[in-house]
Motif scaffolding. Structure first.
Motif, PDB file in Angstrom:
ATOM      1  N   MET A  75     -11.662 -36.286  29.872  1.00 55.61           N
ATOM      2  CA  MET A  75     -10.284 -36.541  30.343  1.00 55.61           C
ATOM      3  C   MET A  75      -9.629 -35.258  30.866  1.00 55.61           C
ATOM      4  O   MET A  75      -8.568 -34.842  30.394  1.00 55.61           O
ATOM      5  CB  MET A  75      -9.454 -37.135  29.202  1.00 55.61           C
ATOM      6  N   ASN A  76     -10.258 -34.648  31.852  1.00 57.83           N
ATOM      7  CA  ASN A  76      -9.761 -33.353  32.337  1.00 57.83           C
ATOM      8  C   ASN A  76      -8.469 -33.467  33.131  1.00 57.83           C
ATOM      9  O   ASN A  76      -7.702 -32.503  33.223  1.00 57.83           O
ATOM     10  CB  ASN A  76     -10.830 -32.679  33.191  1.00 57.83           C
ATOM     11  N   SER A  77      -8.242 -34.615  33.697  1.00 58.41           N
ATOM     12  CA  SER A  77      -7.004 -34.806  34.454  1.00 58.41           C
ATOM     13  C   SER A  77      -5.822 -34.832  33.485  1.00 58.41           C
ATOM     14  O   SER A  77      -4.823 -34.125  33.677  1.00 58.41           O
ATOM     15  CB  SER A  77      -7.091 -36.107  35.260  1.00 58.41           C
ATOM     16  N   LEU A  78      -5.964 -35.615  32.415  1.00 62.57           N
ATOM     17  CA  LEU A  78      -4.918 -35.653  31.373  1.00 62.57           C
ATOM     18  C   LEU A  78      -4.684 -34.245  30.799  1.00 62.57           C
ATOM     19  O   LEU A  78      -3.549 -33.774  30.707  1.00 62.57           O
ATOM     20  CB  LEU A  78      -5.369 -36.625  30.273  1.00 62.57           C
ATOM     21  N   LEU A  79      -5.771 -33.569  30.445  1.00 60.99           N
ATOM     22  CA  LEU A  79      -5.654 -32.247  29.811  1.00 60.99           C
ATOM     23  C   LEU A  79      -5.066 -31.201  30.748  1.00 60.99           C
ATOM     24  O   LEU A  79      -4.439 -30.239  30.297  1.00 60.99           O
ATOM     25  CB  LEU A  79      -7.027 -31.802  29.296  1.00 60.99           C
ATOM     26  N   SER A  80      -5.221 -31.402  32.055  1.00 59.92           N
ATOM     27  CA  SER A  80      -4.675 -30.432  33.021  1.00 59.92           C
ATOM     28  C   SER A  80      -3.154 -30.387  32.941  1.00 59.92           C
ATOM     29  O   SER A  80      -2.533 -29.391  33.293  1.00 59.92           O
ATOM     30  CB  SER A  80      -5.102 -30.793  34.445  1.00 59.92           C
ATOM     31  N   SER A 100     -13.099 -40.697  35.219  1.00 62.30           N
ATOM     32  CA  SER A 100     -13.837 -41.639  36.078  1.00 62.30           C
ATOM     33  C   SER A 100     -14.914 -40.933  36.901  1.00 62.30           C
ATOM     34  O   SER A 100     -15.722 -41.587  37.550  1.00 62.30           O
ATOM     35  CB  SER A 100     -12.858 -42.334  37.028  1.00 62.30           C
ATOM     36  N   GLY A 101     -14.880 -39.603  36.927  1.00 63.41           N
ATOM     37  CA  GLY A 101     -15.806 -38.839  37.773  1.00 63.41           C
ATOM     38  C   GLY A 101     -15.177 -38.435  39.095  1.00 63.41           C
ATOM     39  O   GLY A 101     -15.648 -37.511  39.760  1.00 63.41           O
ATOM     40  N   GLN A 102     -14.100 -39.090  39.501  1.00 59.31           N
ATOM     41  CA  GLN A 102     -13.430 -38.729  40.743  1.00 59.31           C
ATOM     42  C   GLN A 102     -12.689 -37.400  40.563  1.00 59.31           C
ATOM     43  O   GLN A 102     -12.092 -37.147  39.514  1.00 59.31           O
ATOM     44  CB  GLN A 102     -12.434 -39.827  41.148  1.00 59.31           C
ATOM     45  N   THR A 103     -12.707 -36.572  41.618  1.00 56.13           N
ATOM     46  CA  THR A 103     -12.044 -35.268  41.532  1.00 56.13           C
ATOM     47  C   THR A 103     -10.655 -35.318  42.171  1.00 56.13           C
ATOM     48  O   THR A 103     -10.413 -36.063  43.127  1.00 56.13           O
ATOM     49  CB  THR A 103     -12.879 -34.177  42.225  1.00 56.13           C
ATOM     50  N   ILE A 104      -9.749 -34.506  41.625  1.00 57.60           N
ATOM     51  CA  ILE A 104      -8.345 -34.527  42.040  1.00 57.60           C
ATOM     52  C   ILE A 104      -7.864 -33.112  42.335  1.00 57.60           C
ATOM     53  O   ILE A 104      -8.006 -32.215  41.495  1.00 57.60           O
ATOM     54  CB  ILE A 104      -7.454 -35.119  40.914  1.00 57.60           C
ATOM     55  N   GLU A 105      -7.292 -32.925  43.506  1.00 59.85           N
ATOM     56  CA  GLU A 105      -6.656 -31.652  43.822  1.00 59.85           C
ATOM     57  C   GLU A 105      -5.180 -31.767  43.465  1.00 59.85           C
ATOM     58  O   GLU A 105      -4.454 -32.610  44.022  1.00 59.85           O
ATOM     59  CB  GLU A 105      -6.814 -31.338  45.306  1.00 59.85           C
ATOM     60  N   VAL A 106      -4.731 -30.935  42.539  1.00 59.26           N
ATOM     61  CA  VAL A 106      -3.336 -31.000  42.085  1.00 59.26           C
ATOM     62  C   VAL A 106      -2.475 -30.145  43.014  1.00 59.26           C
ATOM     63  O   VAL A 106      -2.362 -28.939  42.836  1.00 59.26           O
ATOM     64  CB  VAL A 106      -3.201 -30.536  40.613  1.00 59.26           C
ATOM     65  N   LEU A 107      -1.893 -30.783  44.006  1.00 66.28           N
ATOM     66  CA  LEU A 107      -1.068 -30.035  44.958  1.00 66.28           C
ATOM     67  C   LEU A 107       0.336 -29.816  44.428  1.00 66.28           C
ATOM     68  O   LEU A 107       1.034 -28.903  44.854  1.00 66.28           O
ATOM     69  CB  LEU A 107      -1.011 -30.779  46.300  1.00 66.28           C
ATOM     70  N   ASN A 108       0.756 -30.683  43.520  1.00 65.07           N
ATOM     71  CA  ASN A 108       2.093 -30.543  42.944  1.00 65.07           C
ATOM     72  C   ASN A 108       1.998 -30.873  41.453  1.00 65.07           C
ATOM     73  O   ASN A 108       1.651 -32.002  41.083  1.00 65.07           O
ATOM     74  CB  ASN A 108       3.057 -31.497  43.660  1.00 65.07           C
ATOM     75  N   THR A 109       2.301 -29.885  40.616  1.00 64.59           N
ATOM     76  CA  THR A 109       2.151 -30.112  39.167  1.00 64.59           C
ATOM     77  C   THR A 109       3.251 -31.022  38.610  1.00 64.59           C
ATOM     78  O   THR A 109       3.195 -31.419  37.451  1.00 64.59           O
ATOM     79  CB  THR A 109       2.156 -28.774  38.378  1.00 64.59           C
TER      80      THR A 109
END
Ligand code: BES
Ligand code: MN
Ligand code: ZN
Length: 498
Positions: free
Chosen positions: A231-236, A339-348
């Motif tokens: 859950m790296n998106s959540l943890l980010s 899910s394996g999909q990657t996300i670029e966080v352009l706005n935190t």
């Protein structure tokens, strides 16, 4: 507040306050007429003098009405007799309770559920009288040093129904009470400041809920386990905060194992500073309400468990704090979601979708009949719909129809926005599978498009409650929405199957 139902004659009630309606113009309801007849036309004589003509908003408080055992008779304006609707009923009930509150009556007996409301039966009128009254009486005093509990106040309301309806109304009463309690829980959690209501506090409160109801099992996943789950998106989102993230899961079992659960996923950002893409300071305090989605999951679970609804229900609430710091996510950072999909966080500051996407992926393991997420997700939703309607976006039209209907019945309405693939392009990123923002246009829709990339395997609806979860201004307060909509939906699903 204690509620009960009873049947009986208005002119015989030994009560501190009997409440009866008067229609426009000066037309007594059957309850008021019974009092009038027993008191030798005391009411009609007064009304003829012009003291009240029955408009909604009016009231007339009478003491020692001759021939009546009640200490007070409170007449409430109910407007035109024909075409009374849900909204007018709410106004009438709310007005009656405001007036009773101003007396020193500790208990009241109301005949207002006897009013004819278009397309509504006694059960609806009882359930919603309870919800409306409890909502009106709500106060949040946890952080006031003086509790001033000295004033005597209303403790018990008896709602009168016809004898024939008494049996059927028992369920309506207990549903109303359970929903009112759920709404109160949601409002209490949401109103608590972010220094008290941290992710750990939400986890504790969830555990408490599990102790209150044997039918509710609670689990809390810590950051280490979230890492293992990917859950790296959540943890980010929580990596910049001193408060560790918690992923809280409720499992309510009211039906057999073969009955697929509805899963409610609630955004639990206990404070949203925006992170490195920091928010302006004006009204930033209101971002303590950024966990209202999570709070509404708590409320819905408590309500369903309280009424012992024979369904299965799962609640998933990712709880985090979004802070700027030396360890916070920087714009441009890329994360791999569960899910394996990657996300670029352009706005935190577009952090809600980052925690929801992993919670949505996690929801798949419950083999859901449907997944509904609830989130204070976008300021754009407040621009589009204002404070009155919750935004609704979904990948399944029958689910939309059911939720819109539930919102109508509950007086907690949603409005659909399109989830068309044309909008998806706005989320394209040159570096990752997607960006976390889609530009200025259609902000509520592109946020939902982002979530839709994680909900392909089930029926899903998204409720954007940014405008409806709380009211601002001097009476700033959480509303408890959309708990009434959610629970009404679950009741309707259950009744459809039986
Ligand atoms: N929690 C906010 C949304 C919000 C703002 C709700 C104001 C209620 C009132 C959310 O996390 C957010 O900051 N959204 C951004 C998204 C944008 C950066 C794409 C917004 O709405 O500005
Ligand atoms: Mn934000
Ligand atoms: Zn937020």
């Amino acid at each position: 507040m204690e509620f009960n139902i009873k049947s009986g004659s208005p002119e015989k009630q030994r009560s501190a306050c009997v409440v009866a309606g008067v229609h426009e113009s000066r037309k007594l309801t059957p309850a008021a007429r019974a009092i009038d007849e027993a008191s030798d036309k005391y009411l009609s004589n007064l009304l003829r003098k012009g003291d009240m003509d029955g408009k909604i908003g009016q009231s007339l408080l009478l003491h020692n009405v001759p021939g009546i055992p009640a200490e007070r008779v409170l007449l409430i304006g109910c407007g035109k007799e024909a075409d009374l609707d849900d909204k007018q009923y709410r106004k009438i009930i709310v007005n009656s309770i405001k007036q009773v509150k101003q007396t020193s009556a500790l208990e009241a007996v109301s005949f207002l559920p006897g009013l004819d409301i278009k397309d509504r039966d006694y059960r609806w009128k009882i359930q919603y009288a309870v919800q409306f009254i409890d909502h009106e009486l709500y106060q949040f005093k946890e952080f006031k040093s003086k509790k001033n509990n000295t004033k005597k106040s209303l403790r018990k309301t008896t709602l009168m129904v016809s004898r024939r309806e008494l049996g059927q109304c028992e369920t309506a009463l207990s549903r109303g009470v359970a929903i009112a309690r759920g709404v109160k829980l949601t409002r209490d959690l949401a109103n608590r400041p972010a220094n008290a209501c941290t992710p750990a506090h939400l986890a504790e409160q969830a555990t408490e809920l599990g102790k209150t109801f044997a039918s509710v099992k609670v689990t809390v996943i810590e950051e280490k386990e979230m890492e293992d789950l990917g859950m790296n998106s959540l943890l980010s989102v929580s990596q910049g905060s001193a408060q560790p993230a918690k992923l809280i899961t409720f499992r309510y079992q009211g039906a057999g194992d073969d009955s697929k659960p509805v899963v409610l996923v609630g955004k639990g950002v206990t404070f949203d500073t925006g992170g490195i893409s920091i928010k302006p300071s004006a009204a930033m305090d209101e971002m303590k309400f950024d966990m209202c989605g999570a709070a509404s999951v708590f409320g819905a679970v408590a309500a369903v468990a309280g009424m012992e609804l024979p369904i299965n229900l799962v609640g998933v609430t990712p709880a985090v704090e979004n802070m700027p710091s030396g360890t916070a996510t920087k714009p441009g950072d890329i994360f791999t979601s569960m899910s394996g999909q990657t996300i670029e966080v352009l706005n935190t500051d577009a952090e809600g979708r980052l925690i929801l996407c992993d919670a949505l992926t996690y929801s798949e393991r419950f083999e859901p009949a449907a997944v509904i997420d609830i989130a204070t997700l976008t300021g754009a939703c407040v621009v589009a719909l204002g404070k009155h309607a919750t935004g609704l976006l979904s990948n399944h039209d029958p689910l939309v129809a059911d939720l819109l209907q539930a919102g109508q019945t509950a007086g907690d309405r949603a409005w659909q926005l399109p989830l068309w693939e044309e909008y998806e392009k706005q989320l394209e990123s040159p570096f990752a599978d997607m960006a976390n923002i889609g530009g200025r246009e259609g902000g509520t829709i592109t946020a939902a498009c982002f979530l839709a990339k994680f909900t392909k395997n089930f029926h899903w609806a998204h409720l954007d409650i940014a405008g409806t979860a709380w009211v601002s201004g001097k009476n700033k307060c959480a509303t408890g929405r959309p708990v009434p909509l959610l629970v009404q939906y679950l009741i309707q699903q259950h009744e459809k199957q039986n």
